[in-house]
Design a protein around this motif. Structure first.
Motif, PDB file in Angstrom:
ATOM      1  N   UNK A 226       0.811  -1.221   0.000  1.00 51.01           N
ATOM      2  CA  UNK A 226       0.000   0.000   0.000  1.00 51.01           C
ATOM      3  C   UNK A 226       0.843   1.269   0.000  1.00 51.01           C
ATOM      4  N   UNK A 227       2.056   1.201   0.541  1.00 55.66           N
ATOM      5  CA  UNK A 227       2.911   2.395   0.580  1.00 55.66           C
ATOM      6  C   UNK A 227       3.840   2.374  -0.627  1.00 55.66           C
ATOM      7  N   UNK A 228       3.817   3.432  -1.425  1.00 52.81           N
ATOM      8  CA  UNK A 228       4.785   3.550  -2.524  1.00 52.81           C
ATOM      9  C   UNK A 228       6.011   4.270  -1.988  1.00 52.81           C
ATOM     10  N   UNK A 229       7.196   3.837  -2.439  1.00 58.76           N
ATOM     11  CA  UNK A 229       8.401   4.529  -2.005  1.00 58.76           C
ATOM     12  C   UNK A 229       9.577   3.589  -1.821  1.00 58.76           C
ATOM     13  N   UNK A 230      10.610   4.126  -1.181  1.00 57.53           N
ATOM     14  CA  UNK A 230      11.880   3.413  -1.030  1.00 57.53           C
ATOM     15  C   UNK A 230      11.979   2.818   0.372  1.00 57.53           C
ATOM     16  N   UNK A 231      12.119   1.518   0.443  1.00 58.62           N
ATOM     17  CA  UNK A 231      12.214   0.814   1.726  1.00 58.62           C
ATOM     18  C   UNK A 231      13.327  -0.215   1.622  1.00 58.62           C
ATOM     19  N   UNK A 232      13.539  -0.932   2.693  1.00 59.84           N
ATOM     20  CA  UNK A 232      14.502  -2.024   2.601  1.00 59.84           C
ATOM     21  C   UNK A 232      14.088  -3.137   3.537  1.00 59.84           C
ATOM     22  N   UNK A 233      14.714  -4.262   3.351  1.00 62.37           N
ATOM     23  CA  UNK A 233      14.402  -5.401   4.209  1.00 62.37           C
ATOM     24  C   UNK A 233      15.707  -5.947   4.772  1.00 62.37           C
TER      25      UNK A 233
ATOM     26  N   UNK B 113      18.784  19.986  -7.177  1.00 65.85           N
ATOM     27  CA  UNK B 113      17.944  18.798  -6.961  1.00 65.85           C
ATOM     28  C   UNK B 113      16.855  19.108  -5.957  1.00 65.85           C
ATOM     29  N   UNK B 114      15.944  18.164  -5.846  1.00 63.54           N
ATOM     30  CA  UNK B 114      14.911  18.234  -4.801  1.00 63.54           C
ATOM     31  C   UNK B 114      14.984  16.964  -3.962  1.00 63.54           C
ATOM     32  N   UNK B 115      14.747  17.121  -2.683  1.00 61.57           N
ATOM     33  CA  UNK B 115      14.609  15.952  -1.815  1.00 61.57           C
ATOM     34  C   UNK B 115      13.128  15.605  -1.843  1.00 61.57           C
ATOM     35  N   UNK B 116      12.777  14.612  -2.680  1.00 63.12           N
ATOM     36  CA  UNK B 116      11.360  14.336  -2.955  1.00 63.12           C
ATOM     37  C   UNK B 116      10.696  13.515  -1.860  1.00 63.12           C
ATOM     38  N   UNK B 117      11.474  12.636  -1.221  1.00 58.49           N
ATOM     39  CA  UNK B 117      10.864  11.766  -0.213  1.00 58.49           C
ATOM     40  C   UNK B 117      11.887  11.421   0.861  1.00 58.49           C
ATOM     41  N   UNK B 118      11.398  11.252   2.071  1.00 59.42           N
ATOM     42  CA  UNK B 118      12.227  10.803   3.189  1.00 59.42           C
ATOM     43  C   UNK B 118      11.586   9.530   3.737  1.00 59.42           C
ATOM     44  N   UNK B 119      12.376   8.503   3.893  1.00 58.28           N
ATOM     45  CA  UNK B 119      11.880   7.228   4.429  1.00 58.28           C
ATOM     46  C   UNK B 119      10.653   6.719   3.675  1.00 58.28           C
ATOM     47  N   UNK B 120      10.662   6.882   2.345  1.00 53.57           N
ATOM     48  CA  UNK B 120       9.570   6.353   1.540  1.00 53.57           C
ATOM     49  C   UNK B 120       8.290   7.159   1.606  1.00 53.57           C
ATOM     50  N   UNK B 121       8.344   8.355   2.207  1.00 49.99           N
ATOM     51  CA  UNK B 121       7.137   9.178   2.302  1.00 49.99           C
ATOM     52  C   UNK B 121       7.405  10.506   1.610  1.00 49.99           C
ATOM     53  N   UNK B 122       6.563  10.843   0.610  1.00 55.15           N
ATOM     54  CA  UNK B 122       6.785  12.057  -0.180  1.00 55.15           C
ATOM     55  C   UNK B 122       6.722  13.307   0.680  1.00 55.15           C
ATOM     56  N   UNK B 123       7.602  14.263   0.370  1.00 57.46           N
ATOM     57  CA  UNK B 123       7.542  15.565   1.037  1.00 57.46           C
ATOM     58  C   UNK B 123       6.580  16.467   0.270  1.00 57.46           C
ATOM     59  N   UNK B 124       6.071  17.480   0.951  1.00 58.65           N
ATOM     60  CA  UNK B 124       5.172  18.438   0.315  1.00 58.65           C
ATOM     61  C   UNK B 124       5.975  19.640  -0.169  1.00 58.65           C
TER      62      UNK B 124
ATOM     63  N   UNK C 292      17.833   4.957   7.264  1.00 58.21           N
ATOM     64  CA  UNK C 292      16.957   5.910   6.590  1.00 58.21           C
ATOM     65  C   UNK C 292      17.109   5.911   5.078  1.00 58.21           C
ATOM     66  N   UNK C 293      16.158   6.546   4.406  1.00 53.90           N
ATOM     67  CA  UNK C 293      16.200   6.686   2.939  1.00 53.90           C
ATOM     68  C   UNK C 293      15.853   8.096   2.522  1.00 53.90           C
ATOM     69  N   UNK C 294      16.557   8.571   1.507  1.00 53.26           N
ATOM     70  CA  UNK C 294      16.234   9.849   0.871  1.00 53.26           C
ATOM     71  C   UNK C 294      16.055   9.590  -0.618  1.00 53.26           C
ATOM     72  N   UNK C 295      14.939  10.074  -1.193  1.00 51.47           N
ATOM     73  CA  UNK C 295      14.779  10.064  -2.648  1.00 51.47           C
ATOM     74  C   UNK C 295      15.128  11.453  -3.162  1.00 51.47           C
TER      75      UNK C 295
ATOM     76  N   UNK D 136       6.874  15.972   8.038  1.00 53.85           N
ATOM     77  CA  UNK D 136       8.012  15.054   7.904  1.00 53.85           C
ATOM     78  C   UNK D 136       7.677  13.756   8.633  1.00 53.85           C
ATOM     79  N   UNK D 137       7.319  12.736   7.837  1.00 51.26           N
ATOM     80  CA  UNK D 137       6.995  11.407   8.383  1.00 51.26           C
ATOM     81  C   UNK D 137       8.207  10.523   8.180  1.00 51.26           C
ATOM     82  N   UNK D 138       8.691   9.937   9.224  1.00 48.99           N
ATOM     83  CA  UNK D 138       9.904   9.128   9.123  1.00 48.99           C
ATOM     84  C   UNK D 138       9.707   7.818   9.900  1.00 48.99           C
ATOM     85  N   UNK D 139      10.578   6.860   9.605  1.00 46.53           N
ATOM     86  CA  UNK D 139      10.604   5.675  10.464  1.00 46.53           C
ATOM     87  C   UNK D 139      11.902   5.587  11.247  1.00 46.53           C
ATOM     88  N   UNK D 140      12.879   6.423  10.885  1.00 47.27           N
ATOM     89  CA  UNK D 140      14.174   6.392  11.555  1.00 47.27           C
ATOM     90  C   UNK D 140      14.676   7.831  11.637  1.00 47.27           C
TER      91      UNK D 140
END
Ligand code: C2O
Ligand code: CU
Length: 630
Positions: free
Chosen positions: A314-321, A404-415, A431-434, A570-574
């Protein structure tokens, strides 16, 4: 001065204070009264300096000074005052030798200063009765031994002897009480100021019943994967061989991809990793039974065994396992991979590249490439770089040759992420930055910790990015509506003070990485109820950075050091809590389960910095909390 610097300075001045007073006592005992006077004078100045430092630190937060204000400072002030009364006049008069009582008083001030430092360094926050009594016993005992050494007790009982006997009894009693109190068990749960749990731990819906969806969303497909964990010797591109633990024999494991709404099905097999493996979906808010926390949400997958994970993307974005079993070893050796979910409705970028940064045996690599990666990109092409930090320490990225733009942090798009250039990106462990940009006419280079690691469109220059200011995601992008702020009335508020100190970890005493003075598994579980609004205040009293990570929920950053975040929500997981920092984050408890809540510097988690957040009425696996369960 930053709070972290103040903490460090306070440590230094505390040690200096102790050294000055003990030295004053030592030279006084040797009959060098004049030098003792100077040392004592310097000691008084050091004490004054400490008082100022503690006052400044208190302004940064009570957590930084509690044990100093309640114990260290009063003890210091009392003993220094006693030294003034007993030794002041003979010192000023230059009397040599000084009377034994005066010399003892000088030493006592030093012991008190040292005790205060030890309480801060080893005990930390919060001050407990046990630690306070130990400290008093220690100072009392040391004073007694000193007095004894300076004047062997006369055979006849005199006032000095009965005074000493009294001190000995008091110190002994304090020490014994301190030992006894050290065994008092911590409460097992913390309700965060909300209603107490209706169900005790281990009662309610088993976490293993909380499984993911069984069908994709409309329009989605099923993505079946089989991933096999096995040991392997894997060569990085330079030829450097890594004695690795792998998923599917590669470093990193296979890239898992999906389109939003797809059903991801992963069968994990373990061929020969004796310590066992799992897969934890870092930052992905899966149902708790899919979370891959051994001993909490599933049994560890031993050699020959397998486990099936299933969740809807359900969540689009950059994650890892990554594995969650002895993760401080397993992840480091290679048990990790990327999970990228593309949005269903957006056009893909021309160049879309995952950039997982990992360190093997001290060698930094992107994927398995420990040299410089080359990526073709035509001028005008749209580019998305998905930066992932799979290490335990932060990395600093620099993108040279383009805005550049920092489009997403931790798989969650920035506004409304604005265009920036020559700004460094510090990415917390986990963490992840797009980062997105349009390829310019010239080449673009990505540096990691100051060195070029990726080139787009060729080029060979060596841009200097180390002087660039860091982009602060708390003040970047456009504000938008958020479900809570610092002014919200939360149902639960948990404070986690991170530090080092003496604590039990997995049943053994250790100089641990602690949360509120305790180590895993003795840190009280945080209990919440479904639907609660929950706030975390995370305070770092230590001299190391702690990347805090809660499983199963993205958290909204409210503030750092009391300053509200002003940019895009700013929604993050880390999130990195650097030395001396105080972070306030919040989330709604909408994903029932028992969730690991820990530092993502994985050796820190192993050394105690890990706890669980439990929804009332959900039961973790019986006997969970094993040593390896992180
Ligand atoms: Cu990526 Cu419990 O962690
Ligand atoms: Cu840490």
């Amino acid at each position: 001065m930053s709070t972290g610097q103040l903490v460090l300075l306070d440590h230094g001045v505390a040690v200096l204070t102790a050294a000055l007073w003990v030295a004053a006592g030592g030279v006084a005992a040797a009959g060098r009264t004049r030098l003792a006077l100077w040392l004592a004078a310097a000691g008084v100045l050091a004490v004054a300096g400490r008082l100022v430092l503690v006052a400044v630190l208190a302004d940064r937060g009570w957590w930084f000074v509690q044990e100093k204000v309640l114990l260290g400072v009063p003890l210091l002030v009392v003993t220094v005052a006693a030294a003034g009364v007993l030794a002041g006049r003979p010192l000023l008069r230059g009397r040599a030798p000084l009377p034994p009582g005066a010399v003892t008083a000088l030493f006592a001030a030093g012991y008190a200063a040292l005790a205060g430092f030890v309480v801060t360094y080893v005990g930390g926050y919060p001050l407990t009765w046990s630690v306070a009594l130990f400290a008093l016993a220690g100072v009392g005992g040391a004073v007694l031994v000193t007095a004894q050494a300076l004047t062997p007790a006369p055979t006849a009982a005199g006032p000095a002897v009965s005074r000493r006997r009294f001190l000995a009894i008091a110190a002994g009693a304090a020490g014994a009480a301190g030992v006894g109190l050290a065994f008092v068990r911590a409460p097992s749960a913390d309700a965060g100021g909300g209603v107490a749990a209706a169900h005790p731990a281990g009662h309610g819906t088993p976490v293993t019943d909380l499984r993911g969806a069984t069908t994709p969303a409309a329009g989605g497909t099923v993505r079946p994967y089989t991933v096999t964990a096995r040991t392997a010797t894997v060569a990085l591109t330079s030829g450097h061989e890594v004695d690795a633990w792998t998923y599917d024999g590669t470093l990193p494991g296979p890239p898992l991809t999906a389109v939003q709404g797809d059903l991801v099905e992963v069968t994990l097999r373990n061929e020969d990793v004796d310590e066992g493996v799992t897969i934890h979906w870092h930052g992905y808010d899966v149902a708790c039974g899919e979370d891959g926390a051994p001993g909490t949400t599933q049994d560890v997958v031993g050699p020959g065994a397998e486990f099936g994970y299933r969740f809807r993307a359900d969540q689009a974005g950059t994650f890892w396992y990554h594995t969650h079993q002895v993760s401080h070893v397993g992840v480091r050796r290679g048990l990790y991979g990327t999970l990228v979910v593309a949005p269903r409705d957006a056009a893909p970028e021309d160049v879309d590249l995952a950039v997982p940064v990992h360190t093997y045996d001290g060698v930094l690599a992107i994927g398995d490439d420990d040299g410089v990666l080359d990526q073709a990109a035509e001028p005008g092409a749209s580019v998305r770089l998905r930066l992932l930090n799979t290490d335990s320490e932060p990395h600093r990225f620099g993108l040279a040759g383009t805005a550049f733009r920092l489009a997403a942090v931790d798989g969650r798009d920035l506004n409304g992420p604005g265009e920036v250039s020559e700004r460094a990106l510090r990415l917390p462990a986990g963490g992840r930055y797009d980062v997105v940009f349009t390829m310019p006419d010239g080449p673009v280079a990505l540096t990691v910790d100051g060195e070029v690691r990726l080139r787009l469109g060729g080029g060979d220059d060596d841009p200097a990015t180390s002087g660039w200011a860091e982009l602060d995601p708390l003040h970047y992008g456009e504000p938008a509506d958020v479900p809570f702020t610092l002014d919200t009335t939360f149902d639960r508020h948990f404070t986690m003070v991170l530090d080092r100190g003496a604590a039990m970890v997995d049943g053994r005493p250790a100089f641990a990485q602690t949360v509120n003075g305790r180590g895993h598994p003795s840190i009280p579980e945080q209990v919440v109820a479904e639907g609660d609004l929950v706030r975390f205040t995370v305070v770092n009293r230590s001299l190391e950075t702690h990347p805090w990570h809660l499983h199963g929920h993205g958290v909204l950053v409210l503030a750092r050091d009391g300053q509200a975040a002003t940019g895009s929500p700013l929604w993050v997981d880390t999130f990195d809590v650097r030395p001396g920092e105080v972070w306030d984050v919040a989330f709604e408890a909408g994903n029932p389960g028992v969730w690991m809540n820990h530092c993502h510097n994985l050796p820190h988690a192993d050394q105690g910095m890990m706890l669980r957040l439990r929804y009332d009425g959900v039961a973790a696996m019986a006997g969970g909390h094993g040593h390896a369960a992180h």
